[in-house]
Design an enzyme around this catalytic site. Structure first.
Site, PDB file in Angstrom:
ATOM      1  N   VAL A 273      32.727  -3.698  43.091  1.00  0.00           N
ATOM      2  CA  VAL A 273      33.980  -4.459  43.537  1.00  0.00           C
ATOM      3  C   VAL A 273      34.908  -3.292  43.841  1.00  0.00           C
ATOM      4  O   VAL A 273      34.983  -2.319  42.834  1.00  0.00           O
ATOM      5  CB  VAL A 273      34.328  -5.224  42.585  1.00  0.00           C
ATOM      6  CG1 VAL A 273      35.626  -5.801  42.816  1.00  0.00           C
ATOM      7  CG2 VAL A 273      33.088  -6.350  42.145  1.00  0.00           C
ATOM      8  N   CYS A 274      35.352  -3.022  44.726  1.00  0.00           N
ATOM      9  CA  CYS A 274      36.602  -2.147  45.135  1.00  0.00           C
ATOM     10  C   CYS A 274      36.089  -0.566  44.854  1.00  0.00           C
ATOM     11  O   CYS A 274      35.140  -0.075  45.364  1.00  0.00           O
ATOM     12  CB  CYS A 274      37.618  -2.869  44.353  1.00  0.00           C
ATOM     13  SG  CYS A 274      39.364  -2.048  44.912  1.00  0.00           S
ATOM     14  N   THR A 275      36.756  -0.063  43.781  1.00  0.00           N
ATOM     15  CA  THR A 275      36.597   1.327  43.650  1.00  0.00           C
ATOM     16  C   THR A 275      35.373   1.398  42.625  1.00  0.00           C
ATOM     17  O   THR A 275      34.892   2.720  42.174  1.00  0.00           O
ATOM     18  CB  THR A 275      37.881   1.926  42.798  1.00  0.00           C
ATOM     19  OG1 THR A 275      38.195   1.128  41.562  1.00  0.00           O
ATOM     20  CG2 THR A 275      39.086   2.035  43.696  1.00  0.00           C
TER      21      THR A 275
END
Length: 156
Positions: A113-115
């Site tokens: 997820v994301c970073t």
């Protein structure tokens, strides 16, 4: 399907907990539709530490089902996002990189997820592949992982 969702020290617990809640809710909906109460997903929280309680951001304690001391026996690993300083957060949770790599080497799929993509890239799992991350971390990601084909205009 066994799904392991990591929980990072000093990061927002909401990302990990939301993933678990969505997967468990999908099992409830599936059971209501099919009439089969047998869960499809076996979802667990994995502490990115050797202790089962992770202290997340703002001192929020999260009790996990397993730790990084346990073998990475799972079908899917979900890596949550880091907060603020991605490099500092990754260093605090460095052992998770090796655990994710070991899970992959044992046949697990991995998702982030994301970073959380930084963990996959750090483990070498994104070399030669296309990936995306949070827009605010794209320059750092590209600088650290030049072997990854970063797509800056996609949202997954």
């Amino acid at each position: 399907m066994r799904i392991s969702v990591l929980v990072f020290r000093d990061c927002m617990a909401m990302i990990s907990i939301s993933a678990v809640e969505l997967l468990r809710k999908s099992d409830l909906i599936r059971a209501a539709v099919t009439g089969d109460p047998t869960p499809f997903f076996e979802v667990e929280l994995v502490a990115a530490d050797t202790h089962p309680t992770v202290i997340a951001s703002y001192g929020f304690p999260v009790r996990c089902d397993r730790t990084l001391s346990d073998p990475p026996i799972t079908d899917l690993v979900v890596v949550p996002a880091f907060d603020d300083d991605v490099v500092a957060q990754m260093e605090k949770n460095r052992a998770a990189v090796e655990w994710v790599r070991a899970a992959y080497d044992h046949g697990a799929d991995v998702a982030s997820v994301c970073t959380g993509a930084f963990v996959l890239a750090e483990a070498g799992l994104l070399d030669g592949r296309t990936a995306t991350t949070h827009w605010n971390s794209q320059d750092l990601f590209h600088e650290r992982y030049p072997k990854v084909k970063l797509v800056s205009d996609r949202i997954i």
